[in-house]
Design an enzyme around this catalytic site. Sequence first.
Site, PDB file in Angstrom:
ATOM      1  N   ASP A   1      41.128  32.803  35.398  1.00 29.88           N
ATOM      2  CA  ASP A   1      42.230  32.046  36.003  1.00 29.88           C
ATOM      3  C   ASP A   1      42.086  30.612  35.473  1.00 29.88           C
ATOM      4  O   ASP A   1      41.357  30.383  34.493  1.00 29.88           O
ATOM      5  CB  ASP A   1      42.133  32.119  37.543  1.00 29.88           C
ATOM      6  CG  ASP A   1      43.380  31.603  38.246  1.00 29.88           C
ATOM      7  OD1 ASP A   1      44.415  32.272  38.183  1.00 29.88           O
ATOM      8  OD2 ASP A   1      43.336  30.511  38.852  1.00 29.88           O
TER       9      ASP A   1
ATOM     10  N   VAL B   1      37.340  35.499  48.105  1.00 29.42           N
ATOM     11  CA  VAL B   1      38.050  36.013  49.277  1.00 29.42           C
ATOM     12  C   VAL B   1      38.607  37.391  48.935  1.00 29.42           C
ATOM     13  O   VAL B   1      39.358  37.550  47.970  1.00 29.42           O
ATOM     14  CB  VAL B   1      39.185  35.062  49.716  1.00 29.42           C
ATOM     15  CG1 VAL B   1      40.014  35.699  50.829  1.00 29.42           C
ATOM     16  CG2 VAL B   1      38.598  33.734  50.199  1.00 29.42           C
TER      17      VAL B   1
ATOM     18  N   ALA C   1      42.376  39.885  45.724  1.00 29.02           N
ATOM     19  CA  ALA C   1      41.240  38.986  45.954  1.00 29.02           C
ATOM     20  C   ALA C   1      41.422  37.750  45.093  1.00 29.02           C
ATOM     21  O   ALA C   1      42.322  37.700  44.243  1.00 29.02           O
ATOM     22  CB  ALA C   1      39.928  39.681  45.579  1.00 29.02           C
ATOM     23  N   LYS C   2      40.618  36.763  45.304  1.00 31.66           N
ATOM     24  CA  LYS C   2      40.579  35.589  44.432  1.00 31.66           C
ATOM     25  C   LYS C   2      39.231  34.923  44.619  1.00 31.66           C
ATOM     26  O   LYS C   2      38.618  35.049  45.688  1.00 31.66           O
ATOM     27  CB  LYS C   2      41.687  34.604  44.809  1.00 31.66           C
ATOM     28  CG  LYS C   2      42.071  33.657  43.697  1.00 31.66           C
ATOM     29  CD  LYS C   2      43.046  34.300  42.725  1.00 31.66           C
ATOM     30  CE  LYS C   2      43.441  33.403  41.599  1.00 31.66           C
ATOM     31  NZ  LYS C   2      44.540  33.972  40.808  1.00 31.66           N
ATOM     32  N   GLY C   3      38.781  34.215  43.577  1.00 25.20           N
ATOM     33  CA  GLY C   3      37.517  33.497  43.678  1.00 25.20           C
ATOM     34  C   GLY C   3      37.647  32.115  43.079  1.00 25.20           C
ATOM     35  O   GLY C   3      38.657  31.808  42.427  1.00 25.20           O
TER      36      GLY C   3
END
Length: 434
Positions: A162, A76, A121-123
């Site tokens: 992460d 995202v 952002a992050k995934g």
Amino acid sequence: MNQATPHESNGKIFAPDFLNHPLFLNAAQGLDEAAQLMNIDSNIINRLKVPRKCISVAVPVRMDDRSVKVYMGYRVQYNATLGPYKGGVRYHQNVDLGEVAGLAALMTFKNSVLGLPYGGAKGGITIDPRVLSRTEKQNLTRRYTSEIAPFIGPTKDIPAPDVGTDAQTMAWMMDTYSQEQGGFTQPGVVTGKPVEIGGTLGRVGATGLGVIFTTERAFETQGRKISGSSIAIQGFGNVGSHAALCAFERGAKVIAVSDVDGGIFNGDGLNIPQLKLHFETQKTLKGFPGAKEITNEELLFLPVDALLPCALDGVIDEKNAHNIKAKIIVEGANGPVTINATKILHRMGVFVAPDIIANGGGVIVSYFEWVQDIMSFFWEEDDINDKLKSIIIKAFDTTYKTAHEKKVDMRSAAMGVAIKRLEKAMLLRGLYPR
Ligand code: NAD
């Protein structure tokens, strides 16, 4: 339930279901409160309440038994006003689009309050990585990277480790991306890499060190020093153990630490270097000479000068906030003190240093890694730690000033600073097309 977005279309509120995830609603609540506090343009808030781009990919993986399993992956890209997108990649069985969107929103606010030239952002992939062999994890990582490759890059979006991913995962991501760019090495596409392939010195301990820089500054605001103070730390993983060591090196008495199996206590202070050795060899905190066992709950309510929750989210909430006896809480973990508990503690006179500043050391040193990769010029660890300190202290001081001016807690002030900075940049850039 709150609507996550404020948009009306044909008289109906538009709110995609996945944005009703609690993590996203929490971010949206923070945004609303900040908008009120800082008098933010409502058009800007409307734009900040939805992710700009949500990428959802199927990730087929050849397993060791030659079967093929398909996992769901996401990236995202929340907001890129301040610079390229930046945020970690999580491998966990609970990952879904709503969680990733909530975390991407938080990264946007965190990068903004820290003054970094990054969007958020992050995934993630919905998988428990513990069930995968090394080969399967590599296959999963390479295919996921290949699927999102058109959207990432050193000037576009820079992933990092992460929960459930690590330096090795980043090495595979960097290699896959580089192979797909004609085989030319592109170290700046991810951060958190091993030092041998363009990673930075100081990354491993950066978050714990940043927690202690924040703790020192919090003491200074009360006219006190970290040296000689008593500190309790929940969590003895990457963040908690490094924070404990840095506090010990600065002359603090770390009187209690804990992990998932419970805690230990010594009122005269634990010898942290020896405790780290004990933990490395025994794989448990228990049995450390001179310490008595306590529960995680007892640790939270000790009468200490500073409490550093560095393990889980939501451990201090409105039900137990009244039992806190620490004068300062520094959030090493993400969200260990709920928004409502923060307000109760603020009224009780407890100073809460919020996660988006206190645990920002990781992303700040990731930023340094990216800069070093782009310049192909690598810095000494002392330089990195000095620069980390100056960024975190600047963010703390700006937030502290806002908290005083607006008479609010530090969490509300940090969100206010973050959103104000985004508002200014968004208004300067304008809306394309007009
Ligand atoms: P980690 O896995 O290395 O360590 C987690 C620690 O928490 C371990 O000691 C574990 O035993 C303990 N723990 C787990 N469940 C517990 C429970 N029920 N009660 C008490 N302790 C428990 O993780 P980490 O990298 O140290 O991250 C800790 C927190 O900090 C997470 O919220 C993470 O999102 C956040 N964070 C980490 C970084 C980073 O750079 N590592 C950066 C920003 C935020």
